[in-house]
Design a protein around this motif. Structure first.
Motif, PDB file in Angstrom:
ATOM      1  N   SER A   1       0.815  -1.217   0.000  1.00 29.98           N
ATOM      2  CA  SER A   1       0.000   0.000   0.000  1.00 29.98           C
ATOM      3  C   SER A   1       0.848   1.267   0.000  1.00 29.98           C
ATOM      4  CB  SER A   1      -0.934   0.004   1.215  1.00 29.98           C
ATOM      5  OG  SER A   1      -1.879  -1.052   1.129  1.00 29.98           O
ATOM      6  N   THR A   2       2.099   1.168   0.443  1.00 26.93           N
ATOM      7  CA  THR A   2       2.970   2.345   0.381  1.00 26.93           C
ATOM      8  C   THR A   2       3.195   2.779  -1.057  1.00 26.93           C
ATOM      9  OG1 THR A   2       4.979   0.981   0.310  1.00 26.93           O
ATOM     10  CG2 THR A   2       4.148   1.626   2.483  1.00 26.93           C
ATOM     11  N   ILE A   3       3.147   1.826  -1.994  1.00 31.14           N
ATOM     12  CA  ILE A   3       3.338   2.123  -3.410  1.00 31.14           C
ATOM     13  C   ILE A   3       2.020   2.481  -4.076  1.00 31.14           C
ATOM     14  CG2 ILE A   3       4.178   1.226  -5.610  1.00 31.14           C
ATOM     15  CD1 ILE A   3       5.848  -0.793  -4.025  1.00 31.14           C
ATOM     16  N   LEU A   4       0.955   1.753  -3.729  1.00 29.36           N
ATOM     17  CA  LEU A   4      -0.288   1.816  -4.494  1.00 29.36           C
ATOM     18  C   LEU A   4      -1.235   2.920  -4.041  1.00 29.36           C
ATOM     19  CD1 LEU A   4      -1.011  -1.995  -4.883  1.00 29.36           C
ATOM     20  CD2 LEU A   4       0.123  -0.440  -6.463  1.00 29.36           C
ATOM     21  N   ALA A   5      -1.216   3.283  -2.771  1.00 26.38           N
ATOM     22  CA  ALA A   5      -2.137   4.323  -2.301  1.00 26.38           C
ATOM     23  C   ALA A   5      -1.917   5.654  -3.029  1.00 26.38           C
ATOM     24  CB  ALA A   5      -2.018   4.497  -0.786  1.00 26.38           C
ATOM     25  N   PRO A   6      -0.677   6.149  -3.159  1.00 25.88           N
ATOM     26  CA  PRO A   6      -0.482   7.387  -3.934  1.00 25.88           C
ATOM     27  C   PRO A   6      -0.879   7.231  -5.400  1.00 25.88           C
ATOM     28  CG  PRO A   6       1.439   6.911  -2.583  1.00 25.88           C
ATOM     29  CD  PRO A   6       0.580   5.692  -2.545  1.00 25.88           C
ATOM     30  N   LEU A   7      -0.576   6.064  -6.005  1.00 22.76           N
ATOM     31  CA  LEU A   7      -0.914   5.841  -7.412  1.00 22.76           C
ATOM     32  C   LEU A   7      -2.420   5.871  -7.622  1.00 22.76           C
ATOM     33  CD1 LEU A   7      -0.216   4.954 -10.330  1.00 22.76           C
ATOM     34  CD2 LEU A   7      -0.248   2.585  -9.502  1.00 22.76           C
ATOM     35  N   ALA A   8      -3.171   5.140  -6.803  1.00 29.28           N
ATOM     36  CA  ALA A   8      -4.624   5.102  -6.950  1.00 29.28           C
ATOM     37  C   ALA A   8      -5.236   6.473  -6.694  1.00 29.28           C
ATOM     38  CB  ALA A   8      -5.211   4.070  -5.994  1.00 29.28           C
ATOM     39  N   THR A   9      -4.748   7.184  -5.699  1.00 32.57           N
ATOM     40  CA  THR A   9      -5.287   8.508  -5.386  1.00 32.57           C
ATOM     41  C   THR A   9      -5.063   9.476  -6.535  1.00 32.57           C
ATOM     42  OG1 THR A   9      -4.918   8.159  -3.017  1.00 32.57           O
ATOM     43  CG2 THR A   9      -5.158  10.431  -3.763  1.00 32.57           C
ATOM     44  N   TRP A  10      -3.869   9.467  -7.101  1.00 27.36           N
ATOM     45  CA  TRP A  10      -3.558  10.380  -8.205  1.00 27.36           C
ATOM     46  C   TRP A  10      -4.432  10.095  -9.422  1.00 27.36           C
ATOM     47  CZ3 TRP A  10      -1.203  14.794  -9.034  1.00 27.36           C
ATOM     48  CH2 TRP A  10      -0.858  15.144 -10.335  1.00 27.36           C
ATOM     49  N   MET A  11      -4.611   8.833  -9.754  1.00 25.93           N
ATOM     50  CA  MET A  11      -5.413   8.478 -10.920  1.00 25.93           C
ATOM     51  C   MET A  11      -6.882   8.844 -10.708  1.00 25.93           C
ATOM     52  SD  MET A  11      -3.789   4.834 -12.184  1.00 25.93           S
ATOM     53  CE  MET A  11      -4.833   4.863 -13.641  1.00 25.93           C
ATOM     54  N   MET A  12      -7.403   8.606  -9.499  1.00 31.54           N
ATOM     55  CA  MET A  12      -8.809   8.923  -9.248  1.00 31.54           C
ATOM     56  C   MET A  12      -9.018  10.429  -9.127  1.00 31.54           C
ATOM     57  SD  MET A  12     -10.157   6.154  -9.664  1.00 31.54           S
ATOM     58  CE  MET A  12     -11.764   6.938  -9.494  1.00 31.54           C
ATOM     59  N   LYS A  13      -8.041  11.142  -8.633  1.00 30.63           N
ATOM     60  CA  LYS A  13      -8.130  12.611  -8.624  1.00 30.63           C
ATOM     61  C   LYS A  13      -8.307  13.128 -10.041  1.00 30.63           C
ATOM     62  CE  LYS A  13      -5.202  16.678  -7.812  1.00 30.63           C
ATOM     63  NZ  LYS A  13      -4.965  16.993  -9.238  1.00 30.63           N
ATOM     64  N   ALA A  14      -7.524  12.601 -10.967  1.00 31.56           N
ATOM     65  CA  ALA A  14      -7.640  13.018 -12.363  1.00 31.56           C
ATOM     66  C   ALA A  14      -9.002  12.654 -12.933  1.00 31.56           C
ATOM     67  CB  ALA A  14      -6.530  12.368 -13.184  1.00 31.56           C
ATOM     68  N   SER A  15      -9.549  11.509 -12.547  1.00 34.18           N
ATOM     69  CA  SER A  15     -10.861  11.093 -13.059  1.00 34.18           C
ATOM     70  C   SER A  15     -11.964  12.028 -12.568  1.00 34.18           C
ATOM     71  CB  SER A  15     -11.162   9.652 -12.626  1.00 34.18           C
ATOM     72  OG  SER A  15     -10.253   8.745 -13.210  1.00 34.18           O
ATOM     73  N   PHE A  16     -11.927  12.392 -11.299  1.00 35.19           N
ATOM     74  CA  PHE A  16     -12.957  13.282 -10.752  1.00 35.19           C
ATOM     75  C   PHE A  16     -12.851  14.693 -11.325  1.00 35.19           C
ATOM     76  CE2 PHE A  16     -13.342  10.134  -7.260  1.00 35.19           C
ATOM     77  CZ  PHE A  16     -14.719   9.981  -7.287  1.00 35.19           C
ATOM     78  N   GLU A  17     -11.632  15.106 -11.682  1.00 35.59           N
ATOM     79  CA  GLU A  17     -11.467  16.444 -12.255  1.00 35.59           C
ATOM     80  C   GLU A  17     -12.149  16.563 -13.611  1.00 35.59           C
ATOM     81  OE1 GLU A  17      -7.279  18.045 -10.303  1.00 35.59           O
ATOM     82  OE2 GLU A  17      -7.245  16.902 -12.165  1.00 35.59           O
ATOM     83  N   SER A  18     -12.387  15.443 -14.270  1.00 34.15           N
ATOM     84  CA  SER A  18     -13.043  15.480 -15.580  1.00 34.15           C
ATOM     85  C   SER A  18     -14.568  15.506 -15.458  1.00 34.15           C
ATOM     86  CB  SER A  18     -12.626  14.258 -16.409  1.00 34.15           C
ATOM     87  OG  SER A  18     -13.088  13.056 -15.810  1.00 34.15           O
ATOM     88  N   VAL A  19     -15.094  15.396 -14.240  1.00 31.09           N
ATOM     89  CA  VAL A  19     -16.549  15.401 -14.027  1.00 31.09           C
ATOM     90  C   VAL A  19     -17.011  16.835 -13.787  1.00 31.09           C
ATOM     91  CG1 VAL A  19     -18.446  14.556 -12.599  1.00 31.09           C
ATOM     92  CG2 VAL A  19     -16.460  13.090 -13.058  1.00 31.09           C
ATOM     93  N   PRO A  20     -17.989  17.340 -14.531  1.00 29.42           N
ATOM     94  CA  PRO A  20     -18.464  18.724 -14.342  1.00 29.42           C
ATOM     95  C   PRO A  20     -19.009  18.944 -12.933  1.00 29.42           C
ATOM     96  CG  PRO A  20     -19.302  17.801 -16.396  1.00 29.42           C
ATOM     97  CD  PRO A  20     -18.679  16.668 -15.645  1.00 29.42           C
ATOM     98  N   ILE A  21     -18.669  20.083 -12.347  1.00 26.23           N
ATOM     99  CA  ILE A  21     -19.121  20.401 -11.000  1.00 26.23           C
ATOM    100  C   ILE A  21     -20.632  20.586 -10.941  1.00 26.23           C
ATOM    101  CG2 ILE A  21     -18.914  22.899 -11.206  1.00 26.23           C
ATOM    102  CD1 ILE A  21     -17.789  20.807  -8.204  1.00 26.23           C
ATOM    103  N   ASN A  22     -21.242  20.973 -12.070  1.00 25.93           N
ATOM    104  CA  ASN A  22     -22.688  21.185 -12.087  1.00 25.93           C
ATOM    105  C   ASN A  22     -23.467  19.907 -11.831  1.00 25.93           C
ATOM    106  OD1 ASN A  22     -22.466  23.919 -12.599  1.00 25.93           O
ATOM    107  ND2 ASN A  22     -22.450  23.645 -14.829  1.00 25.93           N
ATOM    108  N   LEU A  23     -22.844  18.766 -12.074  1.00 20.88           N
ATOM    109  CA  LEU A  23     -23.517  17.508 -11.802  1.00 20.88           C
ATOM    110  C   LEU A  23     -23.787  17.360 -10.309  1.00 20.88           C
ATOM    111  CD1 LEU A  23     -24.473  14.939 -13.296  1.00 20.88           C
ATOM    112  CD2 LEU A  23     -22.263  13.915 -12.745  1.00 20.88           C
ATOM    113  N   GLU A  24     -22.822  17.755  -9.483  1.00 25.15           N
ATOM    114  CA  GLU A  24     -23.016  17.714  -8.038  1.00 25.15           C
ATOM    115  C   GLU A  24     -24.028  18.758  -7.592  1.00 25.15           C
ATOM    116  OE1 GLU A  24     -19.343  17.144  -5.562  1.00 25.15           O
ATOM    117  OE2 GLU A  24     -18.404  17.343  -7.534  1.00 25.15           O
ATOM    118  N   ARG A  25     -23.924  19.936  -8.142  1.00 22.80           N
ATOM    119  CA  ARG A  25     -24.853  21.002  -7.749  1.00 22.80           C
ATOM    120  C   ARG A  25     -26.297  20.615  -8.040  1.00 22.80           C
ATOM    121  NH1 ARG A  25     -21.143  25.877 -10.280  1.00 22.80           N
ATOM    122  NH2 ARG A  25     -19.714  26.081  -8.490  1.00 22.80           N
ATOM    123  N   ALA A  26     -26.515  19.973  -9.185  1.00 22.56           N
ATOM    124  CA  ALA A  26     -27.872  19.541  -9.518  1.00 22.56           C
ATOM    125  C   ALA A  26     -28.366  18.500  -8.521  1.00 22.56           C
ATOM    126  CB  ALA A  26     -27.897  18.975 -10.935  1.00 22.56           C
ATOM    127  N   ALA A  27     -27.476  17.608  -8.085  1.00 27.97           N
ATOM    128  CA  ALA A  27     -27.877  16.596  -7.111  1.00 27.97           C
ATOM    129  C   ALA A  27     -28.203  17.226  -5.765  1.00 27.97           C
ATOM    130  CB  ALA A  27     -26.763  15.566  -6.954  1.00 27.97           C
TER     131      ALA A  27
END
Length: 620
Positions: free
Chosen positions: A489-515
């Motif tokens: 997990s010392t190797i994989l936790a930063p890798l998974a976090t970085w990749m998922m951060k990039a994925s969430f950045e591609s989601v429009p913020i208005n989707l959350e606001r509408a919810a």
């Protein structure tokens, strides 16, 4: 309803802090504490017999820096890193440019190219060690078969040649990663930029340096920094190929730190060497942050939209080029140029296919060859027969089978179970943390936390493995799957976090606001709306984490000792220390079995890997 935390300058909600808390607490426990313990070791002197400790301050560092062995290893490390970085960057970029063009079988070749990267460095080392083996190696066998037997030589007998072979092996293993990232960047390049330059009569070379190169510049910088850090931390390939020899000609800082820590039992000096290596790695990590901090000025916010007006000024200005007739246009007719272009592209496709697939094909061939063929002199590539006896020896080991052959089936199960558990755990934590860092990364707490998280990925595994060994022995976690889950997990936790951060950045913020307007809570919005949207990113992160876990060697080699916990890379290395002539066939059969799952993942999930690379390399 008032919506907090989704506007610049607004207060981050408690959910944002809770989303990153598990990952930060985990990394604090499994990285910060062992790192602190390793720092204490580097400032202490220990006697492994009397088990007495003495605080000596910086004497270990002074002694190391005054050692000729250290500076020789430092020079080897720099030479190795320069070759590895140049090789992976140039070959990876050229491969990506070829694979970005349309041609029959492009999807198949893209999958094939990823196979060397999906292989464990241990398996790669086994393959290339037999290619260059002096007595029975495949290269010497080829020379003998084509009538150039007088050119045969002991390739690892020369220190300089051996160091270059190790660098070549590293390049073959990691070039696909650079190719993957550059290819992702090329796919986001707006087609109208290239079309405008073509209409202006600009040749392909000038288009590359004026349009393509500026567009993928940040991706290339990222690849070069990652390649440099990987070269600094290279260990598995050196272990299998040369073990630092002949003499000390391939001893890098990582191998020197291992020797002092685990063979000479000089824990203090070994920790000091590894900390110096850590400082070098962190230095390049800071360069990474510095260079990528200017991303906004050199790349558009919406890459790949095809809107010329939104492209960066630097790229727009270079797309409008003065008409310049290429040199080939002044010499050849248009029809001749097209034929020449197709011929060169076909040659490049063939070269990439052979470079990626031929070594793997040779490994498969020798795994189904009789053992006697592998040790015959003079050597030959052509087997006298084909047999599955080698696979039977490792998959259905009987009473007379060797110890290592009998361990192969259980080690494959261990690798699969461990890889699945570690991937699920870290992707789950990374998905939560990725959301918090993506939405609130500009706030001081999240920005500093993300820095610390990513910097932890730059710490050499060797720096952590010694304190892990001591701590796990005290806690009873040595030789357990739980211990490996924690270490991986010392190797994989930063890798998974970085990749998922990039994925969430591609989601429009208005989707959350509408919810929120519809009355959804933050947890409900995250679980039922955002997670389904970023599902491709989750799949990509899981694949990356599984591959890294499957291929990890050093943690498993140091922290396990029994067949119930050992993974397949450890068992393969065990063949090297116990192999007799009659075991060469089972040895290579086990190596092929070790690469089948990661190769299949890379082959069939190539699209997700490209998406994951695109997210990690083009999102800031």
């Amino acid at each position: 309803m008032r919506i907090y935390g989704l506007r610049r300058g607004s207060q981050a909600p408690a959910f944002a802090y809770l989303s990153v808390a598990p990952t930060l607490l985990l990394m604090g426990a499994i990285v910060a504490l062992p790192l602190g313990y390793s720092a204490f070791l580097s400032l202490s002197s220990t006697n492994p017999i009397t088990k007495r400790w003495a605080f000596v301050g910086f004497q270990n560092y002074t002694k190391v820096l005054q050692s000729g062995d250290f500076w020789n290893s430092f020079g080897h490390t720099l030479y190795f890193a320069v070759l590895a970085v140049l090789g992976t960057t140039i070959l990876g970029t050229l491969s990506a440019l070829v694979l970005n063009q349309r041609f029959a079988g492009r999807g198949l070749l893209r999958s094939t190219v990823l196979v060397p990267w999906a292989m464990a460095p241990v398996s790669v080392g086994v393959l290339w060690s037999f290619i260059f083996a002096g007595d029975f190696g495949l290269l010497n066998a080829l020379l003998n078969d084509i009538g150039l037997g007088s050119w045969r030589t002991a390739w690892f007998g020369s220190g300089f040649i051996a160091l270059n072979i190790v660098a070549l092996t590293q390049i073959w293993n990691l070039t696909p990663l650079t190719c993957l990232m550059v290819l992702s960047g090329l796919q986001s390049l707006p087609g109208n930029l290239v079309q405008a330059a073509i209409l202006d009569g600009t040749g392909p070379v000038r288009r590359f340096f004026s349009i393509t190169m500026p567009w993928i510049k940040q991706t290339l910088i990222f690849c070069m920094v990652i390649s440099t850090i990987d070269a600094f931390m290279a260990f598995d390939i050196i272990w299998v190929l040369t073990r630092g020899g002949p003499g000390s000609s391939t001893t890098t800082l990582s191998w020197l730190g291992y020797l002092h820590s685990f063979q000479y039992m000089k824990f203090g000096e070994g920790a000091a060497i590894l900390y110096i290596l850590t400082f070098l790695s962190l230095g390049f990590a800071l360069i990474y942050f510095f260079l990528f901090g200017r991303r906004a000025t050199t790349s558009p916010k919406t890459p790949g939209t095809g809107n010329f007006a939104t492209q960066p000024k630097q790229v727009r200005s270079r797309a409008i080029l003065a008409p310049t007739k290429p040199l080939t246009a002044r010499i050849l007719s248009q029809t001749a140029r097209r034929r020449l272009g197709r011929a060169l592209h076909s040659f490049a496709v063939l070269a990439i296919a052979l470079w990626s697939f031929l070594p793997v094909a040779m490994l498969v061939l020798i795994s189904i060859s009789p053992t006697a063929d592998l040790i015959r002199t003079p050597p030959s590539l052509l087997p006298s027969a084909l047999t599955l006896d080698n696979y039977k020896a490792v998959l259905f080991a009987e009473g007379g089978a060797s110890v290592q052959s009998a361990r192969v089936p259980q080690s494959l199960i261990n690798s699969f179970v461990l890889g699945s558990i570690v991937a699920v755990l870290n992707v789950a934590l990374g998905t939560l943390a990725g959301y918090g860092f993506a939405r609130y990364g500009q706030r001081r707490f999240f920005a500093l936390s993300l820095w610390g998280l990513l910097l932890s990925r730059m710490i050499p595994v060797l720096t952590l493995v010694l304190p892990f060994f001591v701590i796990f022995r005290t806690l009873g976690l040595l030789d357990t799957r739980l211990g490996l889950v924690i270490a991986y997990s010392t190797i994989l936790a930063p890798l998974a976090t970085w990749m998922m951060k990039a994925s969430f950045e591609s989601v429009p913020i208005n989707l959350e606001r509408a919810a929120f307007v519809d009355g959804c809570s933050r947890w409900t919005t995250f679980r039922k709306i955002l997670v389904p949207v970023v599902r491709p990113g989750i799949v990509a992160a899981f694949i990356f984490c599984f591959l890294v876990s499957w291929n990890e060697f050093l943690f498993a080699a140091i922290l396990t000792s029994s067949p119930s916990t050992q993974t397949i890379p450890v068992v393969i290395v065990g063949f090297l220390t116990q192999t007799y002539f009659y075991e060469y066939g089972p040895f290579f059969a086990a190596t092929v079995l070790s690469i089948l799952p990661p190769a299949a993942v890379a082959f069939f999930f190539q699209r997700y890997l490209v998406e994951g690379a695109l997210a990690g390399a083009t999102k800031g």
